[in-house]
Motif scaffolding. Structure first.
Motif, short mmCIF file in Angstrom:
data_model
loop_
_atom_site.label_atom_id
_atom_site.label_comp_id
_atom_site.label_asym_id
_atom_site.label_seq_id
_atom_site.Cartn_x
_atom_site.Cartn_y
_atom_site.Cartn_z
N LEU A 6 0.85 -1.18 0.00
CA LEU A 6 0.00 0.00 0.00
C LEU A 6 0.89 1.23 0.00
CD1 LEU A 6 -2.84 1.29 0.25
CD2 LEU A 6 -2.54 1.19 2.73
N TYR A 7 0.75 2.04 -1.03
CA TYR A 7 1.48 3.30 -1.14
C TYR A 7 0.53 4.41 -0.72
CZ TYR A 7 2.88 7.51 -3.79
OH TYR A 7 3.17 8.78 -4.18
N ALA A 8 0.87 5.13 0.34
CA ALA A 8 0.08 6.25 0.82
C ALA A 8 0.67 7.54 0.30
CB ALA A 8 0.05 6.25 2.35
N THR A 9 -0.13 8.32 -0.40
CA THR A 9 0.37 9.55 -0.99
C THR A 9 -0.38 10.77 -0.47
OG1 THR A 9 0.76 10.75 -3.07
CG2 THR A 9 -1.14 9.28 -3.03
N GLY A 126 5.99 8.53 2.70
CA GLY A 126 7.04 9.54 2.76
C GLY A 126 7.20 10.00 4.19
N SER A 127 8.37 10.52 4.51
CA SER A 127 8.65 10.91 5.90
C SER A 127 7.92 12.19 6.32
CB SER A 127 10.16 11.10 6.12
OG SER A 127 10.65 12.13 5.30
N HIS A 128 7.56 13.02 5.36
CA HIS A 128 6.89 14.29 5.64
C HIS A 128 5.88 14.59 4.54
CE1 HIS A 128 10.70 14.89 7.74
NE2 HIS A 128 10.11 15.82 8.46
N THR A 136 11.53 19.28 11.41
CA THR A 136 10.81 18.19 12.05
C THR A 136 11.40 16.87 11.57
OG1 THR A 136 8.82 19.57 11.97
CG2 THR A 136 8.51 17.24 12.45
N PRO A 137 11.85 16.01 12.48
CA PRO A 137 12.50 14.77 12.05
C PRO A 137 11.55 13.81 11.33
CG PRO A 137 12.35 14.87 14.44
CD PRO A 137 11.84 16.17 13.92
N LEU A 138 10.26 13.88 11.65
CA LEU A 138 9.29 12.97 11.05
C LEU A 138 7.91 13.62 11.10
CD1 LEU A 138 9.40 10.07 9.94
CD2 LEU A 138 8.80 9.27 12.21
N GLY A 139 7.18 13.52 10.01
CA GLY A 139 5.84 14.09 9.96
C GLY A 139 4.87 13.34 10.87
N VAL A 153 7.02 -1.06 7.39
CA VAL A 153 6.81 0.23 6.73
C VAL A 153 8.10 0.64 6.04
CG1 VAL A 153 6.23 2.67 7.07
CG2 VAL A 153 5.13 0.91 8.49
N TYR A 154 8.00 0.97 4.77
CA TYR A 154 9.12 1.47 3.99
C TYR A 154 8.97 2.99 3.98
CZ TYR A 154 12.24 1.97 -0.08
OH TYR A 154 13.27 2.31 -0.94
N LEU A 155 9.90 3.69 4.61
CA LEU A 155 9.82 5.13 4.79
C LEU A 155 10.80 5.82 3.84
CD1 LEU A 155 8.55 7.37 6.65
CD2 LEU A 155 10.65 7.18 7.99
N VAL A 156 10.29 6.69 2.97
CA VAL A 156 11.12 7.43 2.03
C VAL A 156 11.42 8.79 2.65
CG1 VAL A 156 11.31 8.37 -0.30
CG2 VAL A 156 10.07 6.24 0.09
N PRO A 157 12.71 9.09 2.91
CA PRO A 157 13.04 10.37 3.54
C PRO A 157 12.85 11.54 2.59
CG PRO A 157 15.03 9.14 3.05
CD PRO A 157 13.88 8.26 2.68
N LEU A 158 12.57 12.70 3.16
CA LEU A 158 12.39 13.93 2.41
C LEU A 158 13.72 14.32 1.76
CD1 LEU A 158 10.13 16.15 2.09
CD2 LEU A 158 11.31 17.35 3.92
#
Length: 167
Positions: A6-9, A126-128, A136-139, A153-158
């Motif tokens: 699941l990709y959350a955008t 995405g991270s933010h 902010t380190p994380l949204g 969870v695969y987290l893509v950094p800003l």
């Protein structure tokens, strides 16, 4: 084994970057990809403005038909942006996308609910959001998803954040 993701955008500035990660993972694992975008509920101020300009029947019609129209337009926009981003060579990637859902609610809760409902094996976020500050380190949404998810969870950094850290 990862069979579905699941990709959350947030449809923001960095959405194409996160989408590229989602599609690369879907290719790598030969997995189905679902896409979700959450629309936050209308605030009290907006609701009161509508109430002052619309009678009860028109307001009910807006809530049932207007919101559905807006959501359908957002879903169409998401698919169109994927097509534009991927071009003609991306047709195979587009076939991996099983559904695009736009749902109203708190973003983190919408993501978690969809992950459970669809029984996905991986979440991609995405991270933010594009509105978050780089300090902010994380949204908020990413943090809640990381805390409460029952699947990896695969987290893509800003991107901007990485560049600032390189200085």
């Amino acid at each position: 084994m990862i069979r579905s993701m699941l990709y959350a955008t947030d449809l923001g500035l960095y959405a194409p970057l996160v989408m590229q990660h989602a599609l690369a993972l879907a290719r790598t694992f030969n997995a189905d990809l679902y896409v979700v975008h959450a629309v936050e509920p209308m605030g009290l101020f907006a609701e009161s403005v509508l109430q002052s300009y619309l009678d009860e029947q028109a307001l009910n019609e807006f809530h049932s038909q207007g919101l559905n129209t807006v959501i359908a337009n957002i879903e169409r926009r998401v698919l169109e942006s994927f097509r534009e981003e991927l071009g003609d060579e991306g047709e195979q990637d587009l076939e991996r996308i099983q559904a695009v859902r736009v749902l109203q609610g708190d973003p983190s809760q919408v993501i978690l609910d969809q992950a459970q409902k669809l029984s996905v094996d991986l979440l991609i976020v995405g991270s933010h959001s594009h509105r978050a500050s780089a300090e902010t380190p994380l949204g908020r949404t990413a943090a809640r998803v990381l805390q409460l998810a029952r699947v990896p969870v695969y987290l893509v950094p800003l991107v901007e954040r990485r560049r600032q850290g390189d200085r």
